[in-house]
Design a protein around this motif. Structure first.
Motif, PDB file in Angstrom:
ATOM      1  N   PHE A 223     -15.054   1.807  38.773  1.00  0.00           N
ATOM      2  CA  PHE A 223     -16.152   1.770  37.816  1.00  0.00           C
ATOM      3  C   PHE A 223     -15.627   2.031  36.401  1.00  0.00           C
ATOM      4  O   PHE A 223     -16.030   1.361  35.443  1.00  0.00           O
ATOM      5  CB  PHE A 223     -17.200   2.820  38.199  1.00  0.00           C
ATOM      6  CG  PHE A 223     -18.385   2.868  37.278  1.00  0.00           C
ATOM      7  CD1 PHE A 223     -19.389   1.933  37.367  1.00  0.00           C
ATOM      8  CD2 PHE A 223     -18.475   3.860  36.305  1.00  0.00           C
ATOM      9  CE1 PHE A 223     -20.476   1.972  36.510  1.00  0.00           C
ATOM     10  CE2 PHE A 223     -19.558   3.910  35.441  1.00  0.00           C
ATOM     11  CZ  PHE A 223     -20.560   2.953  35.543  1.00  0.00           C
ATOM     12  N   LYS A 224     -14.702   3.007  36.290  1.00  0.00           N
ATOM     13  CA  LYS A 224     -14.126   3.319  34.985  1.00  0.00           C
ATOM     14  C   LYS A 224     -13.391   2.112  34.414  1.00  0.00           C
ATOM     15  O   LYS A 224     -13.471   1.818  33.211  1.00  0.00           O
ATOM     16  CB  LYS A 224     -13.163   4.497  35.119  1.00  0.00           C
ATOM     17  CG  LYS A 224     -12.506   4.899  33.796  1.00  0.00           C
ATOM     18  CD  LYS A 224     -11.577   6.090  33.985  1.00  0.00           C
ATOM     19  CE  LYS A 224     -10.933   6.487  32.660  1.00  0.00           C
ATOM     20  NZ  LYS A 224     -10.025   7.643  32.827  1.00  0.00           N
ATOM     21  N   GLU A 225     -12.710   1.366  35.284  1.00  0.00           N
ATOM     22  CA  GLU A 225     -11.981   0.180  34.842  1.00  0.00           C
ATOM     23  C   GLU A 225     -12.942  -0.894  34.325  1.00  0.00           C
ATOM     24  O   GLU A 225     -12.663  -1.573  33.342  1.00  0.00           O
ATOM     25  CB  GLU A 225     -11.154  -0.374  36.002  1.00  0.00           C
ATOM     26  CG  GLU A 225     -10.193  -1.478  35.590  1.00  0.00           C
ATOM     27  CD  GLU A 225      -9.294  -1.898  36.732  1.00  0.00           C
ATOM     28  OE1 GLU A 225      -9.115  -3.108  36.919  1.00  0.00           O
ATOM     29  OE2 GLU A 225      -8.782  -0.995  37.449  1.00  0.00           O
ATOM     30  N   ASP A 226     -14.082  -1.021  35.005  1.00  0.00           N
ATOM     31  CA  ASP A 226     -15.106  -1.970  34.551  1.00  0.00           C
ATOM     32  C   ASP A 226     -15.599  -1.628  33.139  1.00  0.00           C
ATOM     33  O   ASP A 226     -15.740  -2.502  32.280  1.00  0.00           O
ATOM     34  CB  ASP A 226     -16.307  -1.957  35.512  1.00  0.00           C
ATOM     35  CG  ASP A 226     -16.176  -3.033  36.581  1.00  0.00           C
ATOM     36  OD1 ASP A 226     -15.198  -3.792  36.529  1.00  0.00           O
ATOM     37  OD2 ASP A 226     -17.059  -3.100  37.453  1.00  0.00           O
ATOM     38  N   VAL A 227     -15.875  -0.352  32.923  1.00  0.00           N
ATOM     39  CA  VAL A 227     -16.378   0.080  31.618  1.00  0.00           C
ATOM     40  C   VAL A 227     -15.333  -0.145  30.531  1.00  0.00           C
ATOM     41  O   VAL A 227     -15.642  -0.612  29.427  1.00  0.00           O
ATOM     42  CB  VAL A 227     -16.805   1.559  31.664  1.00  0.00           C
ATOM     43  CG1 VAL A 227     -17.198   2.057  30.270  1.00  0.00           C
ATOM     44  CG2 VAL A 227     -17.955   1.766  32.638  1.00  0.00           C
ATOM     45  N   GLU A 228     -14.069   0.169  30.834  1.00  0.00           N
ATOM     46  CA  GLU A 228     -12.995  -0.029  29.862  1.00  0.00           C
ATOM     47  C   GLU A 228     -12.781  -1.504  29.555  1.00  0.00           C
ATOM     48  O   GLU A 228     -12.482  -1.878  28.414  1.00  0.00           O
ATOM     49  CB  GLU A 228     -11.694   0.601  30.376  1.00  0.00           C
ATOM     50  CG  GLU A 228     -11.683   2.117  30.325  1.00  0.00           C
ATOM     51  CD  GLU A 228     -11.924   2.628  28.911  1.00  0.00           C
ATOM     52  OE1 GLU A 228     -11.266   2.131  27.974  1.00  0.00           O
ATOM     53  OE2 GLU A 228     -12.779   3.506  28.733  1.00  0.00           O
ATOM     54  N   LEU A 229     -12.928  -2.354  30.586  1.00  0.00           N
ATOM     55  CA  LEU A 229     -12.799  -3.792  30.366  1.00  0.00           C
ATOM     56  C   LEU A 229     -13.873  -4.286  29.400  1.00  0.00           C
ATOM     57  O   LEU A 229     -13.594  -5.066  28.482  1.00  0.00           O
ATOM     58  CB  LEU A 229     -12.916  -4.532  31.703  1.00  0.00           C
ATOM     59  CG  LEU A 229     -12.940  -6.075  31.617  1.00  0.00           C
ATOM     60  CD1 LEU A 229     -11.650  -6.604  31.008  1.00  0.00           C
ATOM     61  CD2 LEU A 229     -13.188  -6.696  32.986  1.00  0.00           C
ATOM     62  N   LEU A 230     -15.098  -3.830  29.607  1.00  0.00           N
ATOM     63  CA  LEU A 230     -16.183  -4.205  28.712  1.00  0.00           C
ATOM     64  C   LEU A 230     -15.920  -3.714  27.280  1.00  0.00           C
ATOM     65  O   LEU A 230     -16.185  -4.434  26.307  1.00  0.00           O
ATOM     66  CB  LEU A 230     -17.519  -3.609  29.221  1.00  0.00           C
ATOM     67  CG  LEU A 230     -18.140  -4.349  30.413  1.00  0.00           C
ATOM     68  CD1 LEU A 230     -19.232  -3.492  31.054  1.00  0.00           C
ATOM     69  CD2 LEU A 230     -18.699  -5.693  29.979  1.00  0.00           C
ATOM     70  N   ARG A 231     -15.382  -2.509  27.162  1.00  0.00           N
ATOM     71  CA  ARG A 231     -15.064  -1.975  25.838  1.00  0.00           C
ATOM     72  C   ARG A 231     -14.038  -2.866  25.138  1.00  0.00           C
ATOM     73  O   ARG A 231     -14.189  -3.212  23.946  1.00  0.00           O
ATOM     74  CB  ARG A 231     -14.524  -0.552  25.949  1.00  0.00           C
ATOM     75  CG  ARG A 231     -14.255   0.109  24.591  1.00  0.00           C
ATOM     76  CD  ARG A 231     -13.297   1.271  24.734  1.00  0.00           C
ATOM     77  NE  ARG A 231     -13.865   2.340  25.531  1.00  0.00           N
ATOM     78  CZ  ARG A 231     -14.581   3.343  25.026  1.00  0.00           C
ATOM     79  NH1 ARG A 231     -14.808   3.402  23.737  1.00  0.00           N
ATOM     80  NH2 ARG A 231     -15.036   4.295  25.823  1.00  0.00           N
ATOM     81  N   ARG A 232     -12.974  -3.255  25.851  1.00  0.00           N
ATOM     82  CA  ARG A 232     -11.936  -4.095  25.249  1.00  0.00           C
ATOM     83  C   ARG A 232     -12.473  -5.476  24.853  1.00  0.00           C
ATOM     84  O   ARG A 232     -12.125  -6.021  23.814  1.00  0.00           O
ATOM     85  CB  ARG A 232     -10.763  -4.238  26.213  1.00  0.00           C
ATOM     86  CG  ARG A 232      -9.901  -2.977  26.333  1.00  0.00           C
ATOM     87  CD  ARG A 232      -8.550  -3.292  26.983  1.00  0.00           C
ATOM     88  NE  ARG A 232      -8.712  -3.801  28.351  1.00  0.00           N
ATOM     89  CZ  ARG A 232      -8.791  -3.037  29.438  1.00  0.00           C
ATOM     90  NH1 ARG A 232      -8.705  -1.708  29.319  1.00  0.00           N
ATOM     91  NH2 ARG A 232      -8.909  -3.568  30.636  1.00  0.00           N
ATOM     92  N   LEU A 233     -13.342  -6.035  25.719  1.00  0.00           N
ATOM     93  CA  LEU A 233     -13.927  -7.344  25.416  1.00  0.00           C
ATOM     94  C   LEU A 233     -14.781  -7.280  24.141  1.00  0.00           C
ATOM     95  O   LEU A 233     -14.758  -8.203  23.307  1.00  0.00           O
ATOM     96  CB  LEU A 233     -14.793  -7.822  26.584  1.00  0.00           C
ATOM     97  CG  LEU A 233     -14.036  -8.303  27.832  1.00  0.00           C
ATOM     98  CD1 LEU A 233     -15.010  -8.540  28.984  1.00  0.00           C
ATOM     99  CD2 LEU A 233     -13.249  -9.583  27.525  1.00  0.00           C
ATOM    100  N   LEU A 234     -15.513  -6.204  23.981  1.00  0.00           N
ATOM    101  CA  LEU A 234     -16.370  -6.056  22.812  1.00  0.00           C
ATOM    102  C   LEU A 234     -15.563  -5.796  21.535  1.00  0.00           C
ATOM    103  O   LEU A 234     -15.969  -6.190  20.439  1.00  0.00           O
ATOM    104  CB  LEU A 234     -17.364  -4.900  23.031  1.00  0.00           C
ATOM    105  CG  LEU A 234     -18.497  -5.200  24.028  1.00  0.00           C
ATOM    106  CD1 LEU A 234     -19.160  -3.900  24.480  1.00  0.00           C
ATOM    107  CD2 LEU A 234     -19.531  -6.126  23.379  1.00  0.00           C
ATOM    108  N   GLN A 235     -14.429  -5.130  21.675  1.00  0.00           N
ATOM    109  CA  GLN A 235     -13.610  -4.796  20.513  1.00  0.00           C
ATOM    110  C   GLN A 235     -12.617  -5.885  20.153  1.00  0.00           C
ATOM    111  O   GLN A 235     -12.009  -5.837  19.085  1.00  0.00           O
ATOM    112  CB  GLN A 235     -12.857  -3.486  20.749  1.00  0.00           C
ATOM    113  CG  GLN A 235     -13.770  -2.287  20.787  1.00  0.00           C
ATOM    114  CD  GLN A 235     -13.007  -0.989  21.059  1.00  0.00           C
ATOM    115  OE1 GLN A 235     -12.068  -0.964  21.865  1.00  0.00           O
ATOM    116  NE2 GLN A 235     -13.415   0.088  20.390  1.00  0.00           N
ATOM    117  N   SER A 236     -12.444  -6.879  21.012  1.00  0.00           N
ATOM    118  CA  SER A 236     -11.450  -7.936  20.756  1.00  0.00           C
ATOM    119  C   SER A 236     -11.966  -8.944  19.752  1.00  0.00           C
ATOM    120  O   SER A 236     -13.165  -9.064  19.551  1.00  0.00           O
ATOM    121  CB  SER A 236     -11.100  -8.632  22.057  1.00  0.00           C
ATOM    122  OG  SER A 236     -12.218  -9.281  22.598  1.00  0.00           O
TER     123      SER A 236
END
Length: 491
Positions: A478-491
C-alpha cells in the motif's frame, strides 16, 4: 448682467415678457438640434427633462442647463459638453453654455420650466440662476476621476475581448453567459456571478463584456471597477461627506461590474452600501455583473443576506484549463505574437504549466522575448533553461483536482466518487489517499481540502491522513502505491 435675450430672428428684446419668449425659443431650437445630433435615445436619457436658464451679458447669450443630480451634470459635461457648446455657438456666435446642478427651488418649478417657461435673472417671480459657491465635484476632481466608466478605456485592457478568449469545456458556460449579458439590454439573469481561481479568465470576460457594450450600445452607462476601488471610493465619499454623489453615480448606471468581490469580506460598512446599491439596480432592472474567487455561498466574512442575493441570477464557474484548452491558448497566443514556436515546446508548456492561464501566457512571452532579444532559436532545451524557476515552482503547485483525477484513475473509480457520500471501502480508501496527498502536496488548509471532497469537515481530512499513515506503516504494498502516485503527480 442685462435683462435681454436674442430672439430666434436675431432681434434684441428688452422687455421681461420678450425675454421669456426669446429664452423659450432659443432653448427649444437648441433641443431640436441636440435631438438630431445625438439621436433619440441619448436625447431622452440626458436632455429631454432638464431645465434651462437663458440670460445675456457683455460676452453674449449664456445658456445655463440645470441637471437634476451632480452625477448627471458631471457626466453630461464630460461626454457631451464640447459638442453642445459647438452646436450652441453655431446658433449664437457670441455665447457660452454652463452645466449646473438644479437647486431644490428650481427642481420644484421643473414642470413649468419643461413646459417652456425659461428663467432669466430679471424676470419677476422667477429665481435667479445660482452658481454653486462650492460647486459639486467637477469632472477633473479626484472623486470622479477614479470612477471608471466604459468610455474610460484606460481602465479596460484592449487585449481582453471576446475575440481573444479561447473557449473550452472548463469555461464554456461562463463565456456563453457573458456573451448573452453583453448582447442584450434587458437582463436575462441578474446578477451574473463569475467565479474561479486565479488566472482562469474572470477578468478577461468582465473586460470583454465592457468592450462589447461600448462598441454595440454606446448609450449605455457602465461602471467597471474592482471591489477594492469600490470600497476606496465609498470610504472617500464618507470622508468628504459626499455620499449623495456616490449613490447617484452607482445607482444610476445601466450596468455595474464589480471584480473580485471577495475583498469586501469583513468590511461591514462597505457591504451595507453595496447591498443597497445592488438592490436598487436590480429593482430597476439594471444589469449587475460580479466576479470572485469562490461561489457566493463560499465567500468568507460576507453577510448571509448579501451572499443570498449574489446567487439570485446565474452563477457560472471557470474550471482550471484542461491540457487541450491550454494547448489551444498557447497556439492562439503564439499566432497573435507572430513568433513560430515548435509543437514540442507548446506541448511541453501545456503539460508542465497547469496552474493558471496567466502563468502559461507569461511563460510563452518569456521564451519568445528571449529568442528575439538574444537571437536564439526556440527549442525544448532553451525553454527548459529560460523557464527553470517557473517550472520548479509549477512542479510544487499541484492542484487537488489533479490529485483526485490521478488517484481515481489509479484505483479505477470515477472522479465524482471523490465528492460523493458513498462509504464503500473501494471508494472510501482512494478518497482517503487523495486527501492525504492533497495535504502533503498542496498548501491548502484542512477546511479547504474538505470542501473539495464534497464539502466534508476538516476532521474528516485529519482522520484520512492518519489512516493512510497507519496503513503505510505496516502494509509495504500500500505504501508503494501511495509513493507511486506521489511521484506521478510530481513528475
Amino acid at each position: 448682467m442685462k435683462a435681454q435675450a436674442i430672439l430666434p430672428s436675431g432681434e434684441v428684446a428688452h422687455e421681461a415678457a420678450d425675454i421669456k419668449a426669446a429664452a423659450v425659443g432659443t432653448w427649444e431650437n437648441l433641443r431640436v438640434v441636440l435631438r438630431e445630433h445625438f439621436g433619440e435615445t441619448a436625447f431622452r436619457r440626458w436632455f429631454e427633462s432638464v431645465n434651462a436658464v437663458v440670460a445675456d451679458d457683455e460676452a453674449g447669450l449664456i445658456m445655463s442647463i440645470y441637471m437634476p443630480t451632480r452625477f448627471m451634470r458631471d457626466w453630461v459635461e464630460a461626454h457631451y459638453g464640447d459638442t453642445v457648446r459647438t452646436l450652441w455657438k453655431q446658433m449664437i456666435k457670441l455665447g457660452r453654455v454652463d452645466f449646473l446642478v438644479a437647486s431644490p427651488l428650481m427642481q420644484k418649478t421643473g414642470a413649468a420650466l419643461r413646459s417652456g417657461v425659461e428663467q432669466t435673472e430679471t424676470v419677476p417671480g422667477l429665481p435667479k440662476p445660482q452658481r454653486d459657491a462650492a460647486p459639486a465635484v467637477p469632472v477633473t476632481h479626484d472623486f470622479l476621476h477614479h470612477m471608471p466608466a466604459i468610455e474610460s478605456v484606460n481602465d479596460l485592457d484592449p487585449r481582453f475581448t471576446f475575440e481573444n478568449f479561447v473557449v473550452g469545456k472548463p469555461n464554456e458556460l461562463a463565456y456563453a453567459a457573458a456573451r448573452r449579458v453583453a448582447d442584450t439590454e434587458t437582463p436575462t439573469f441578474n446578477p451574473l456571478f463569475l467565479y474561479g481561481g486565479v488566472g482562469l479568465g474572470k477578468t478577461h470576460l468582465m473586460h470583454a463584456i465592457a468592450w462589447h457594450i461600448r462598441k454595440n450600445f454606446p448609450q449605455r452607462r457602465v461602471i467597471y471597477m474592482s471591489a477594492e476601488k469600490f470600497m476606496y471610493q465609498f470610504v472617500r465619499a464618507l470622508r468628504f461627506k459626499d455620499t449623495v454623489s456616490f449613490k447617484d453615480q452607482f445607482r444610476s448606471v445601466d450596468v455595474l461590474m464589480i471584480d473580485d468581490v471577495q475583498f469586501i469580506g469583513g468590511k461591514d460598512t462597505t457591504q451595507e452600501e453595496f447591498f443597497h446599491t445592488f438592490n436598487a439596480l436590480v429593482d430597476r432592472n439594471r444589469q449587475v455583473i460580479i466576479s470572485a474567487d469562490k461561489s457566493p455561498q463560499d465567500l468568507d466574512r460576507v453577510e448571509e443576506r448579501l451572499r443570498s442575493r449574489l446567487g439570485w441570477g446565474l452563477v457560472a464557474d471557470l474550471h482550471p484549463a484542461t491540457y487541450e484548452l491550454r494547448l489551444g491558448i498557447l497556439h492562439a497566443k503564439a499566432e497573435k505574437i507572430g513568433c513560430p514556436v515548435p509543437d514540442k515546446v507548446m506541448e511541453f508548456l501545456a503539460h508542465k504549466i497547469s496552474s493558471n492561464v496567466r502563468e502559461l501566457e507569461g511563460a510563452l512571452n518569456r521564451i519568445t522575448a528571449h529568442a528575439q532579444l538574444v537571437g536564439r532559436t526556440i527549442s525544448l532545451e532553451m525553454t527548459m533553461e529560460v523557464l527553470a524557476d517557473l517550472l520548479r515552482a509549477s512542479e510544487r503547485r499541484i492542484t487537488i483536482d489533479e490529485i483526485q483525477k490521478k488517484v481515481a484513475e489509479h484505483f479505477n473509480i470515477r472522479v465524482s466518487d471523490m465528492h460523493s457520500a458513498r462509504r464503500a471501502r473501494q471508494v472510501a480508501r482512494p478518497r482517503q489517499v487523495a486527501m492525504y496527498l492533497a495535504k502533503q502536496l498542496t498548501p491548502r488548509s484542512l477546511p479547504e481540502i474538505g470542501r473539495k471532497f464534497g464539502g466534508r469537515d476538516h476532521t474528516t481530512v485529519i482522520h484520512a491522513v492518519r489512516k493512510i499513515e497507519e496503513l503505510s506503516a505496516y502494509d509495504a504494498g500500500f505504501k508503494e502505491d501511495v509513493e507511486l502516485l506521489r511521484r506521478l503527480l510530481q513528475s
